[in-house]
Design a protein around this motif. Structure first.
Motif, short mmCIF file in Angstrom:
data_model
loop_
_atom_site.label_atom_id
_atom_site.label_comp_id
_atom_site.label_asym_id
_atom_site.label_seq_id
_atom_site.Cartn_x
_atom_site.Cartn_y
_atom_site.Cartn_z
N UNK A 1 0.71 -1.39 0.02
CA UNK A 1 -0.21 -0.03 0.11
C UNK A 1 1.04 1.14 -0.09
N UNK A 2 0.92 2.24 -1.04
CA UNK A 2 1.61 3.29 -1.41
C UNK A 2 3.14 2.50 -1.19
N UNK A 3 3.35 1.67 -1.86
CA UNK A 3 4.78 0.85 -1.78
C UNK A 3 5.31 0.50 -0.55
N UNK A 4 4.65 0.51 0.56
CA UNK A 4 4.90 -0.19 1.82
C UNK A 4 4.09 -1.45 2.12
N UNK A 5 4.92 -2.49 2.49
CA UNK A 5 4.25 -3.73 2.69
C UNK A 5 2.96 -3.76 3.78
N UNK A 6 1.97 -4.06 3.39
CA UNK A 6 0.92 -3.76 4.29
C UNK A 6 0.10 -5.13 4.21
N UNK A 7 -0.58 -5.53 5.62
CA UNK A 7 -1.42 -6.67 5.61
C UNK A 7 -2.43 -6.29 6.88
N UNK A 8 -3.25 -7.26 7.01
CA UNK A 8 -4.32 -7.24 8.26
C UNK A 8 -4.15 -8.71 8.92
N UNK B 1 -6.76 -6.08 12.55
CA UNK B 1 -5.50 -5.10 12.91
C UNK B 1 -4.81 -4.87 11.72
N UNK B 2 -4.59 -3.53 11.24
CA UNK B 2 -4.00 -3.07 9.93
C UNK B 2 -2.27 -2.94 10.64
#
Length: 235
Positions: free
Chosen positions: A152-159, A186-187
């Motif tokens: 997300x916006x070039x940053x690793x993201x998960x829930x 949890x984001x």
């Protein structure tokens, strides 16, 4: 860290500042040109009475939210369009508020798994929330990417997700719903500082079987908001 990474409200739940004239960017979701207006035929698991996110054409929901500090209302409805994204069928949902144009998002409902593709509040960043895996028992956990490439916006993201309660009764704005599931999301982001994924906010979802989302509580770095179902029609 980009300033819009933290405020991630799915549109149908808390959409009020997301409704801009700019087109939503669905880069990475790879839509095809195959559309179909009969979800019941394409997805036998979409029976409204058995689903925690009904996808029958014409079903609609109205939500009251305090996301902007004021009480506002948003209406959302299933259009009947099915869009294949990355090899899976998603049901088109349109939501709108007074004076703001329709915003498109998507439900994925199959094999007791429920996902929402939506946009962020302040920036047109598309994310996916895997809000329920009904194959799991109370305490069951799962981890999901927030985009096809995990960024997300070039940053690793998960829930990180967990089933908190099942089969409960919950009253929302004076109306009591049965067969409710409560899940917690949890984001998390990994900014490459050596600390791995870190928590940046969380959501509590309450879904009633045969109805859909009845309440969503959000807490992002101390900013709290709640969305309540005020009325609905399931076709």
């Amino acid at each position: 860290m980009k300033k819009y990474l933290l405020v991630l409200f799915p549109v149908v739940i808390l959409c009020f500042n997301a409704c801009k004239k700019d087109a939503v960017d669905y880069t990475g979701y790879t839509p095809s040109d195959n559309f179909n207006s009969n979800p019941t035929v394409n997805n036998p698991n979409s029976s409204a009475n058995d689903s925690y996110l009904p996808t029958t054409t014409g079903s609609s929901w109205t939500y009251q939210s305090d996301v902007t500090g004021l009480t506002e209302s948003a209406e959302a409805h299933i259009t009947g369009v099915i869009t294949p994204l990355n090899g899976q069928n998603y049901y088109e949902l349109k939501s709108s508020t007074a004076g703001k144009e329709d915003v498109v998002q998507y439900y994925y409902v199959k094999d007791k798994k429920y996902k929402i593709i939506a946009t962020t509040v302040q920036e047109k960043v598309t994310v996916e929330f895997f809000i329920l895996d009904d194959n799991l028992p109370v305490g069951g956990e799962w981890t999901a990417r927030m985009s096809p490439n995990g960024l997300v916006n070039d940053v690793p993201a998960r829930t990180k997700n967990k089933i908190i309660e099942t089969g409960i009764t919950k009253t929302v704005l004076g109306k009591t719903y049965k067969n409710v599931i409560h899940t917690h999301t949890i984001v998390q982001y990994d900014f490459g500082l050596g600390d791995g994924f870190q928590d940046f906010g969380d959501y509590d979802y309450y879904l009633a079987k045969g109805v859909g989302l009845i309440q969503t509580d959000a807490n992002l770095l101390g900013f709290k908001s709640t969305s309540y179902l005020t009325k609905y029609t399931i076709k």
